[in-house]
Design a protein around this motif. Structure first.
Motif, PDB file in Angstrom:
ATOM      1  N   ALA A  72       0.133   0.861   5.269  1.00 62.52           N
ATOM      2  CA  ALA A  72      -0.875   0.116   5.749  1.00 62.52           C
ATOM      3  C   ALA A  72      -0.167  -0.991   7.058  1.00 62.52           C
ATOM      4  CB  ALA A  72      -1.954  -0.537   5.089  1.00 62.52           C
ATOM      5  N   LEU A  73       0.653  -0.747   7.714  1.00 67.26           N
ATOM      6  CA  LEU A  73       1.299  -1.564   8.763  1.00 67.26           C
ATOM      7  C   LEU A  73       0.405  -1.531   9.838  1.00 67.26           C
ATOM      8  CD1 LEU A  73       5.034  -0.746   8.625  1.00 67.26           C
ATOM      9  CD2 LEU A  73       3.855  -2.477   7.401  1.00 67.26           C
ATOM     10  N   PHE A  74      -0.042  -2.724  10.512  1.00 64.47           N
ATOM     11  CA  PHE A  74      -0.969  -2.824  11.530  1.00 64.47           C
ATOM     12  C   PHE A  74      -0.210  -2.050  12.815  1.00 64.47           C
ATOM     13  CE2 PHE A  74      -1.986  -6.812   8.925  1.00 64.47           C
ATOM     14  CZ  PHE A  74      -2.802  -5.875   8.126  1.00 64.47           C
ATOM     15  N   PHE A 107       0.896  -1.193  -0.089  1.00 58.28           N
ATOM     16  CA  PHE A 107      -0.207   0.073  -0.149  1.00 58.28           C
ATOM     17  C   PHE A 107       0.879   1.317  -0.016  1.00 58.28           C
ATOM     18  CE2 PHE A 107      -2.758  -3.160   1.126  1.00 58.28           C
ATOM     19  CZ  PHE A 107      -4.235  -2.780   0.688  1.00 58.28           C
ATOM     20  N   SER A 144       0.318   3.955   1.795  1.00 60.77           N
ATOM     21  CA  SER A 144       0.459   4.351   3.091  1.00 60.77           C
ATOM     22  C   SER A 144       1.171   3.252   3.907  1.00 60.77           C
ATOM     23  CB  SER A 144      -0.794   4.598   3.804  1.00 60.77           C
ATOM     24  OG  SER A 144      -1.601   3.327   3.790  1.00 60.77           O
TER      25      SER A 144
END
Lengths: 385, 261, 296
Positions: free
Chosen positions: A107-109, A103, A105
């Motif tokens: 999108a790391l959790f 992604f 961004s």
């Protein structure tokens, strides 16, 4: 009008798209996507091949991200079909598709550490614990983050986060890796380093990459082929050199790199050589291998800045030359971009490589100069409307 | 700092004094040795001791705590579901209507909510008591939980859920492993708010309860109607301290979570 | 499409709950308000209505309770008093709340969270207790009287308790956080460079405040006023504990009709009319917000 002979100085041995027997990995078949009345993707046909690094290049809002998201399964096409390994993926939900997306961004959790982030996708496959940790270890090594497994995403630098996102996406060993502006959030220096790393990784893994980017340098350096998207359509697909040296439309020519475009009339076609007449420049001769326009047609001719030679005395040839006045000088370090104004007011951009630190005769404003170019230099574009 | 002038600090101090002086006075007089609330007779903790021997008050406190926990839990489950639904639903008439229905109990005057629930319970002929109060409080506080959880969900990066799905998690698993853990601070805050609202409620409980079950606010209310007494100050102080401790802890947890997110 | 289906599944449980414990009970209030006072003495058992009985149902409706509401000036006065007091309290809360919210946004960044917490904290502690705290302050010979007499501002007790002023104080005090928070939320999000731009373009501090800050804070101000005014109208505890017998607000009337006079139909009729009064400002606000939306 396009060339089939490899344009440009680089020859690559990897060219499955030229092989009629090669089986594409992904096929977009007349894919269309409309959001209400807005058409985001309008009838795209495209084949991607195993081990290929393909870049979708275009300005924001051109539909490139939508096209990629349809392959990932986040959007369903309004019409058309998408094949993966010859089978339609329509109706297959995103979590069941063998594609992985990196992604923009990242999108790391945020509530999981690096190792847990990478293991997340593997856990969904129900792999045994030992194998999961081995795979996590493996990809962490691959992106040189072996000591960072216990860190939380917010304890990493931008570049490290980018590598975690990459590691998480390749850990699942997808059939094709999708990258949404993968370098967009990095600063310039880091971006250049990462470009080469990504390419090296792609070759090492032998994985197909589909990258979406608005940055032409990025697409040029990294991709085997580039698809230029404009206004929801795929305007041209080709190697970086083909896109740059042999753009098929005026829009592509103007989007990729610098170019000055002249409108001229075809006067003669003789073998490979097309002769044109321009009111200010006079005769332009060019060498073109594609379909030839008939004499009398109006056409667009493009000239790239670096293909033009600038001199203070008139060249010997009487064709492919024009006189002008230096209008503006932009010093860029490695090169100088000179804008020359012709008699009819057209501004021509000329690139001069700064080979020496001091020039014998520096160019100054309002200097009278002569521009000239090779017969190979002008690009014949679609007819002027 | 820049632009923070005298006038601003005056507004701040005056506003905060207005908010805290009454509470401060109340707490102060709970330690008053004199029974007269307005006359200072020296420091004493006798009113706290006398609370301990007040069985009716203790019963009411236990009942209120039980009702608050049960109703807050119901409200949190339902409110979180509603927040998820509102966050996921496509914009349209159905979503607007549902959102309106969820928000309605929040703006409905308490007397009306209480009255209407009483009519329902009478019609259904159920015995009124702790259970009916719990149901009533869950109804009242559900919307507050929804509001808080929805606010939290709205700040979540949508691509996190997409990333999880892309990595092979089914929608159900995405909700369980990504959405809910990330919404957890909001869910905790929602539960706490529901809990304190229930603990605080007088009006709805008065309608919804029966002869056997008197909640703490009802006890305090009937005592207050009889006049000021240091015992009420003492129980109030305990309530204030308890809630303040809860809120401060919660906000510290939220702050830590925020640092991570 | 798939997300919408999941949304529907998630919505099911809260929907059923609210239908059973909010919508249905309110319909029963509506029905009760249209019942004959004599027939509807408690315990009231509802007549469940089948399709065939609709005519009978309509014939059985009785607007007596509403007529009574209209004819007895007590109720109309109670409504008007409630609106007047809630309105005044809203205005005072705005005059105190806006400077407070504004001052918080101007405080050093590191303090702001703490200050907001300080404003919210009273809101979390029991409403009843906060009202009670004022009894001790306002009662004759109470804290306020003693302080004022000591510093010589007054020699007589003020006798504030059981007056409308006491109700106003209690309301402003109880609802102040509701005013401060939405205004703070809007002011805090406001781009500080807008003020700097206005200054750069030559606007004086007061002009900047009036032409930039206030217009941009309008959504917060409206939300704050709404959050104070609407619950204020139906308020029962504050007028009951701080107000005198003459401060009859409609929420208190409903309570009395119900618990003391046991006139359920009349109480229901009061409830229905009260709701109309609450919904009206809400619709106005919605309409305003809606117009804003379309304008954008």
């Amino acid at each position: 009008m396009s060339t089939q002979r490899a344009a440009g100085p680089v020859r690559s041995s990897f060219a499955p798209w030229l092989d009629p027997g090669a089986k594409p990995l992904v096929s977009f078949r007349n894919v269309r996507k409309a959001f209400g009345a807005v058409e985001a993707v309008a009838g795209v046909n495209l084949d991607l091949y195993p081990r290929e690094f393909f870049a979708l290049l275009g300005p924001s809002g051109c539909g490139k991200t939508t096209l990629m998201r349809m392959l990932a399964g986040f959007e369903e096409p309004t019409s058309g079909d998408i094949l993966l390994d010859g089978k339609s993926v329509l109706g297959v939900p995103a979590h069941q598709r063998p594609t992985n997306l990196m992604f923009q961004s990242y999108a790391l959790f945020p509530h999981m550490n690096v190792a847990e982030n990478i293991a997340y996708g593997l856990k969904q496959e129900g792999l045994p614990k030992a194998e999961i940790s081995a795979r996590v270890e493996e990809v962490l090594n691959l992106v040189r983050l072996q000591d960072f497994g216990k860190r939380r995403p917010d304890q990493l630098s931008g570049g490290q986060r980018q590598r975690v996102a990459l590691a998480r996406a390749i850990a699942k060993r997808p059939r094709i890796l999708l990258l949404d502006e993968p370098l967009g959030a990095l600063d310039r220096k880091l971006r250049e380093e990462t470009q080469y790393e990504l390419v090296a990784l792609q070759e090492k893994l032998g994985l197909a990459f589909l990258m979406v980017t608005h940055d032409q340098d990025e697409a040029m350096t990294m991709a085997h082929r580039i698809g230029v998207m404009q206004k929801a359509r795929l305007a041209q697909v080709g190697t970086p050199a083909e896109i740059y040296e042999a753009p098929e439309t005026r829009a592509v020519a103007e989007f990729v790199g610098d170019i000055t475009i002249f409108e001229a009339i075809v006067t003669k076609v003789e073998g490979e050589v097309v002769t044109l007449l321009h009111p200010t420049i006079g005769t332009i001769e060019l060498d073109d291998e594609g379909d030839k326009p008939a004499p009398g047609t109006r056409v667009d001719v493009g000239l790239r800045p670096e293909k033009i030679t600038l001199g203070f005395t008139p060249p010997h040839e009487t064709v492919n030359r024009v006189e002008g006045i230096v209008w503006d000088i932009g010093y860029l370090g490695d090169m100088t971009m000179v804008q020359v104004k012709l008699a009819d007011g057209t501004i021509v951009r000329v690139g001069i490589t700064n080979r020496t630190r001091r020039s014998e005769r520096p160019i100054g404003w309002d200097d009278r100069v002569w521009l000239s170019w090779d017969i190979e230099a002008p690009i014949l574009l679609d007819g002027a409307s | 700092m820049k632009g923070f002038r005298l006038i601003h600090s005056v507004a701040l101090i005056a506003g905060l004094l207005f908010l805290y002086v009454p509470i401060g006075i109340l707490i102060l007089y709970s330690f008053n040795a004199s029974r007269l609330v307005t006359v200072w007779g020296g420091f004493s903790t006798q009113w706290y001791a006398s609370l301990l021997s007040n069985q009716a008050l203790k019963d009411a406190a236990l009942l209120s705590l039980g009702v608050a926990m049960a109703s807050a839990t119901i409200a949190t489950v339902l409110g979180t579901l509603a927040a998820l639904a509102l966050e996921r639903a496509r914009p349209g008439r159905a979503k607007l209507l549902f959102g309106g229905l969820i928000a309605a109990p929040m703006v409905m005057p308490e007397v009306i909510t209480g009255l209407s629930l009483l009519l329902l319970f009478v019609a259904l002929n159920v015995e009124r008591g702790a259970i009916t109060v719990t149901l009533a409080h869950a109804t009242l506080t559900l919307c507050f939980v929804t509001m808080i959880v929805q606010a939290r969900l709205a700040t979540l990066d949508r691509s996190l859920e997409e990333a999880a799905q892309d990595l092979g998690a089914s929608p159900w698993r995405v909700t369980l492993t990504i959405t809910l853990p990330l919404a957890l601070p909001g869910i905790i805050a929602g539960w706490l708010l529901a809990f304190t609202l229930s603990l605080d409620d007088l009006v709805i409980a008065s309608f919804a309860t029966g002869p056997g079950a008197t909640t703490l606010p009802m006890r305090i209310y009937s005592a207050v109607r009889l006049g000021v007494s240091p015992e009420i100050n003492a129980i109030s102080t305990l309530l204030i301290a308890g809630v303040a401790a809860l809120v401060v802890t919660a906000s510290l947890i939220l702050k830590r979570e925020k640092l991570i997110a | 499409m798939r997300t919408d289906r999941r949304a529907r599944i998630a919505a099911l449980a809260p929907l059923l709950w609210l239908a059973a414990f909010f919508v249905l009970p309110f319909l029963m209030v509506l029905r009760m308000s249209l019942s004959d006072t004599a027939q509807a003495v408690p315990p009231y058992a509802p007549h469940w209505i089948g399709f065939g009985q609709i005519r009978e149902f309509l014939a059985g409706l009785d607007v007596e309770a509403f007529r009574l509401l209209w004819e007895d000036s007590l109720y109309l006065n109670a409504f008007l008093t409630a609106i007047r007091i809630a309105g005044t309290a809203t205005l005072i809360a705005l005059l105190i709340g806006f400077p407070l919210a504004y001052a918080i946004t101007r405080a050093p960044k590191s303090w702001q969270n703490l200050l907001v917490l300080l404003v919210i904290l009273p809101f979390w502690t029991s409403f009843l207790i906060r009202v009670y705290a004022w009894i001790a302050i306002l009662r004759p010979e109470g804290v306020l009287d003693r302080v004022l007499i000591t510093i010589g501002l007054t020699s007589e007790p003020l006798r504030l308790l059981n007056t409308e002023t006491a109700v106003l104080i209690g309301m402003v005090y109880s609802y102040l956080p509701f005013m401060v928070l939405p205004i703070y939320a809007v002011l805090e999000k406001m781009d500080r460079s807008l003020i700097e731009a206005a200054a750069d373009l030559g606007a004086k501090p007061l002009t900047r405040f009036l032409t930039i800050t206030i217009p941009l804070a309008k959504p917060g101000i409206l939300a704050g006023c709404f959050l104070v005014f609407v619950p204020g109208i139906g308020e029962f505890v504050i007028p009951d504990l701080l107000g005198g017998s003459e401060t009859l607000m409609i929420g208190r009337v409903l309570w009395t009709e119900f618990f003391s006079n046991r006139d359920w139909p009349l109480a229901s009729a009061v409830a229905v009319s009260l709701l109309a009064f609450v919904i009206l400002p809400m619709m106005l606000l919605r309409g305003f917000a809606g117009r804003k939306e379309t304008a954008r």
